[in-house]
Motif scaffolding. Structure first.
Motif, PDB file in Angstrom:
ATOM      1  N   ARG A   1      42.562  58.579  38.068  1.00  0.00           N
ATOM      2  CA  ARG A   1      43.668  57.864  38.698  1.00  0.00           C
ATOM      3  C   ARG A   1      44.416  57.079  37.634  1.00  0.00           C
ATOM      4  NH1 ARG A   1      41.520  54.036  43.013  1.00  0.00           N
ATOM      5  NH2 ARG A   1      41.234  52.595  41.292  1.00  0.00           N
ATOM      6  N   SER A   2      45.731  57.091  37.695  1.00  0.00           N
ATOM      7  CA  SER A   2      46.535  56.331  36.739  1.00  0.00           C
ATOM      8  C   SER A   2      47.670  55.627  37.478  1.00  0.00           C
ATOM      9  CB  SER A   2      47.098  57.249  35.651  1.00  0.00           C
ATOM     10  OG  SER A   2      47.980  58.208  36.208  1.00  0.00           O
ATOM     11  N   TYR A   3      48.269  54.649  36.826  1.00  0.00           N
ATOM     12  CA  TYR A   3      49.350  53.878  37.411  1.00  0.00           C
ATOM     13  C   TYR A   3      50.620  54.049  36.585  1.00  0.00           C
ATOM     14  CZ  TYR A   3      45.510  51.625  39.868  1.00  0.00           C
ATOM     15  OH  TYR A   3      44.390  51.396  40.632  1.00  0.00           O
ATOM     16  N   GLY A   4      51.746  54.093  37.262  1.00  0.00           N
ATOM     17  CA  GLY A   4      53.022  54.184  36.583  1.00  0.00           C
ATOM     18  C   GLY A   4      53.603  52.813  36.286  1.00  0.00           C
ATOM     19  N   THR A   5      54.805  52.809  35.760  1.00  0.00           N
ATOM     20  CA  THR A   5      55.507  51.561  35.473  1.00  0.00           C
ATOM     21  C   THR A   5      55.982  50.926  36.774  1.00  0.00           C
ATOM     22  OG1 THR A   5      56.258  52.443  33.360  1.00  0.00           O
ATOM     23  CG2 THR A   5      57.432  50.528  34.225  1.00  0.00           C
ATOM     24  N   PRO A   6      55.713  49.637  36.997  1.00  0.00           N
ATOM     25  CA  PRO A   6      56.158  48.984  38.235  1.00  0.00           C
ATOM     26  C   PRO A   6      57.670  49.074  38.402  1.00  0.00           C
ATOM     27  CG  PRO A   6      54.568  47.607  37.090  1.00  0.00           C
ATOM     28  CD  PRO A   6      54.900  48.735  36.155  1.00  0.00           C
ATOM     29  N   VAL A   7      58.104  49.373  39.631  1.00  0.00           N
ATOM     30  CA  VAL A   7      59.530  49.495  39.957  1.00  0.00           C
ATOM     31  C   VAL A   7      59.918  48.303  40.823  1.00  0.00           C
ATOM     32  CG1 VAL A   7      61.301  50.904  41.048  1.00  0.00           C
ATOM     33  CG2 VAL A   7      59.377  52.008  39.865  1.00  0.00           C
ATOM     34  N   PRO A   8      60.761  47.397  40.345  1.00  0.00           N
ATOM     35  CA  PRO A   8      61.114  46.217  41.136  1.00  0.00           C
ATOM     36  C   PRO A   8      61.949  46.579  42.360  1.00  0.00           C
ATOM     37  CG  PRO A   8      62.478  46.341  39.169  1.00  0.00           C
ATOM     38  CD  PRO A   8      61.444  47.427  39.036  1.00  0.00           C
ATOM     39  N   ALA A   9      61.838  45.769  43.399  1.00  0.00           N
ATOM     40  CA  ALA A   9      62.662  45.945  44.591  1.00  0.00           C
ATOM     41  C   ALA A   9      64.131  45.756  44.232  1.00  0.00           C
ATOM     42  CB  ALA A   9      62.249  44.941  45.666  1.00  0.00           C
ATOM     43  N   ASP A  10      64.987  46.444  44.966  1.00  0.00           N
ATOM     44  CA  ASP A  10      66.429  46.361  44.688  1.00  0.00           C
ATOM     45  C   ASP A  10      66.949  44.938  44.775  1.00  0.00           C
ATOM     46  OD1 ASP A  10      66.462  49.082  44.312  1.00  0.00           O
ATOM     47  OD2 ASP A  10      67.150  49.528  46.354  1.00  0.00           O
ATOM     48  N   ASP A  11      66.353  44.134  45.671  1.00  0.00           N
ATOM     49  CA  ASP A  11      66.849  42.774  45.864  1.00  0.00           C
ATOM     50  C   ASP A  11      66.004  41.722  45.162  1.00  0.00           C
ATOM     51  OD1 ASP A  11      64.626  43.073  47.403  1.00  0.00           O
ATOM     52  OD2 ASP A  11      65.537  42.413  49.295  1.00  0.00           O
ATOM     53  N   LEU A  12      65.160  42.130  44.201  1.00  0.00           N
ATOM     54  CA  LEU A  12      64.329  41.169  43.472  1.00  0.00           C
ATOM     55  C   LEU A  12      65.174  40.341  42.519  1.00  0.00           C
ATOM     56  CD1 LEU A  12      61.389  40.200  42.812  1.00  0.00           C
ATOM     57  CD2 LEU A  12      61.429  41.839  40.911  1.00  0.00           C
ATOM     58  N   ASP A  13      64.959  39.037  42.527  1.00  0.00           N
ATOM     59  CA  ASP A  13      65.624  38.142  41.583  1.00  0.00           C
ATOM     60  C   ASP A  13      65.176  38.529  40.166  1.00  0.00           C
ATOM     61  OD1 ASP A  13      66.490  36.073  39.951  1.00  0.00           O
ATOM     62  OD2 ASP A  13      65.878  34.483  41.328  1.00  0.00           O
ATOM     63  N   PRO A  14      66.096  38.906  39.285  1.00  0.00           N
ATOM     64  CA  PRO A  14      65.703  39.322  37.929  1.00  0.00           C
ATOM     65  C   PRO A  14      65.020  38.235  37.126  1.00  0.00           C
ATOM     66  CG  PRO A  14      68.090  39.092  38.110  1.00  0.00           C
ATOM     67  CD  PRO A  14      67.548  39.001  39.497  1.00  0.00           C
ATOM     68  N   ALA A  15      65.107  36.983  37.597  1.00  0.00           N
ATOM     69  CA  ALA A  15      64.456  35.892  36.884  1.00  0.00           C
ATOM     70  C   ALA A  15      62.947  35.847  37.149  1.00  0.00           C
ATOM     71  CB  ALA A  15      65.094  34.558  37.283  1.00  0.00           C
ATOM     72  N   ILE A  16      62.496  36.568  38.189  1.00  0.00           N
ATOM     73  CA  ILE A  16      61.060  36.582  38.505  1.00  0.00           C
ATOM     74  C   ILE A  16      60.357  37.555  37.570  1.00  0.00           C
ATOM     75  CG2 ILE A  16      59.342  37.109  40.272  1.00  0.00           C
ATOM     76  CD1 ILE A  16      61.358  36.285  42.377  1.00  0.00           C
ATOM     77  N   PRO A  17      59.405  37.069  36.772  1.00  0.00           N
ATOM     78  CA  PRO A  17      58.750  37.937  35.791  1.00  0.00           C
ATOM     79  C   PRO A  17      57.733  38.873  36.432  1.00  0.00           C
ATOM     80  CG  PRO A  17      57.730  35.779  35.742  1.00  0.00           C
ATOM     81  CD  PRO A  17      58.875  35.691  36.723  1.00  0.00           C
ATOM     82  N   LEU A  18      57.384  39.905  35.702  1.00  0.00           N
ATOM     83  CA  LEU A  18      56.346  40.826  36.152  1.00  0.00           C
ATOM     84  C   LEU A  18      55.004  40.106  36.120  1.00  0.00           C
ATOM     85  CD1 LEU A  18      56.023  43.878  36.913  1.00  0.00           C
ATOM     86  CD2 LEU A  18      55.293  44.247  34.559  1.00  0.00           C
ATOM     87  N   PRO A  19      54.264  40.075  37.246  1.00  0.00           N
ATOM     88  CA  PRO A  19      52.977  39.361  37.268  1.00  0.00           C
ATOM     89  C   PRO A  19      51.976  39.952  36.273  1.00  0.00           C
ATOM     90  CG  PRO A  19      53.704  39.900  39.493  1.00  0.00           C
ATOM     91  CD  PRO A  19      54.586  40.669  38.560  1.00  0.00           C
ATOM     92  N   GLY A  20      51.139  39.102  35.753  1.00  0.00           N
ATOM     93  CA  GLY A  20      50.147  39.546  34.790  1.00  0.00           C
ATOM     94  C   GLY A  20      49.181  40.569  35.336  1.00  0.00           C
ATOM     95  N   TYR A  21      48.864  40.465  36.651  1.00  0.00           N
ATOM     96  CA  TYR A  21      47.902  41.416  37.216  1.00  0.00           C
ATOM     97  C   TYR A  21      48.485  42.829  37.280  1.00  0.00           C
ATOM     98  CZ  TYR A  21      50.495  40.135  41.469  1.00  0.00           C
ATOM     99  OH  TYR A  21      51.481  39.870  42.392  1.00  0.00           O
ATOM    100  N   LEU A  22      49.812  42.972  37.195  1.00  0.00           N
ATOM    101  CA  LEU A  22      50.402  44.310  37.133  1.00  0.00           C
ATOM    102  C   LEU A  22      50.377  44.883  35.718  1.00  0.00           C
ATOM    103  CD1 LEU A  22      53.493  44.110  39.527  1.00  0.00           C
ATOM    104  CD2 LEU A  22      51.263  45.151  39.930  1.00  0.00           C
ATOM    105  N   THR A  23      50.490  44.024  34.730  1.00  0.00           N
ATOM    106  CA  THR A  23      50.432  44.511  33.344  1.00  0.00           C
ATOM    107  C   THR A  23      49.012  44.822  32.924  1.00  0.00           C
ATOM    108  OG1 THR A  23      50.301  42.256  32.448  1.00  0.00           O
ATOM    109  CG2 THR A  23      52.499  43.196  32.727  1.00  0.00           C
ATOM    110  N   ARG A  24      48.032  44.195  33.588  1.00  0.00           N
ATOM    111  CA  ARG A  24      46.641  44.480  33.259  1.00  0.00           C
ATOM    112  C   ARG A  24      46.189  45.802  33.858  1.00  0.00           C
ATOM    113  NH1 ARG A  24      46.138  38.912  34.414  1.00  0.00           N
ATOM    114  NH2 ARG A  24      45.374  39.366  36.502  1.00  0.00           N
TER     115      ARG A  24
END
Length: 218
Positions: free
Chosen positions: A195-218
């Motif tokens: 099983r593998s994971y792809g690059t997270p895709v932000p929601a269309d209406d996500l505030d660009p100032a909200i950073p990618l959470p650390g648990y997604l990069t891990r």
């Protein structure tokens, strides 16, 4: 402190390939914690039903959830004796390709849990169970999201299944070809599955100032 292994029962001892069965508590927990979806089996109106659903583990309990209008969840209501169920989780680790069609197989790890599921009514346990369901899919997400409000909680039922009658089953290794088939001109071996994971895709209406959470990069 619980024993290191679950006690085998008539229902948890397989009739075939008994050497693949295991009752080690740590192994069972590891298989459960790695999965996302379980299959919950029960009898409704005299016929078998199997539902795929998310689950979460807290110690020696598994939790599943659904709509309060769902018949199986109503069948497991606290006023009733509960709902007899069989819950399974399976991981496919490899496709085993033999020289003969008969000996093709898969490498896998699975857990089967027998027991009686009951509705959770204690508010604190319900909160812990719902957090566990979210964190089971993605650890850390429960604290990084809005918890259910009163209306959402009223529409949600939670079932608990205690880990008591439990077994694991594991198949590893290559194909079991017959000696007379070894010389046949067919490729034989194992095709690993992972099983593998792809690059997270932000929601269309996500505030660009909200950073990618650390648990997604891990």
């Amino acid at each position: 402190m619980p024993d290191a292994a679950y006690a085998p029962t008539e229902r948890t001892v397989p009739s075939r390939a008994r050497e693949r069965a295991a009752y080690d508590r740590e192994l069972v927990h590891a298989i459960l914690d790695e999965g996302y979806v379980c299959h919950l089996g029960f009898v409704r109106d005299g016929a078998p039903v199997v539902l795929p659903t998310l689950y979460g583990r807290v110690g020696e309990c598994l939790y599943v959830h659904g709509s309060t209008g769902s018949r199986p969840l109503r069948m497991a209501g606290s006023a009733d004796p509960g709902l007899p169920v069989c819950l399974t989780v399976t991981h496919v680790d490899g496709l085993v390709l033999a020289r003969s069609a008969f000996h093709h197989s898969i490498n896998y790890r699975s857990v089967v849990v027998h027991g009686t599921a009951r509705q959770v009514t204690d508010p604190d346990e319900r909160t812990a169970a719902l957090d566990a369901l979210v964190d089971h899919v993605l650890p850390g997400r429960a604290e990084d999201s809005r918890r259910a409000d009163a209306k959402e909680l009223a529409a949600t039922a939670v079932l608990r299944l205690d880990l008591e009658e439990v077994s694991a089953k594991v198949r590893t290794g290559g194909p079991n070809d017959e000696p007379e088939d070894v010389s046949l001109p067919y490729w034989s071996g194992v095709l690993p599955v992972s099983r593998s994971y792809g690059t997270p895709v932000p929601a269309d209406d996500l505030d660009p100032a909200i950073p990618l959470p650390g648990y997604l990069t891990r």
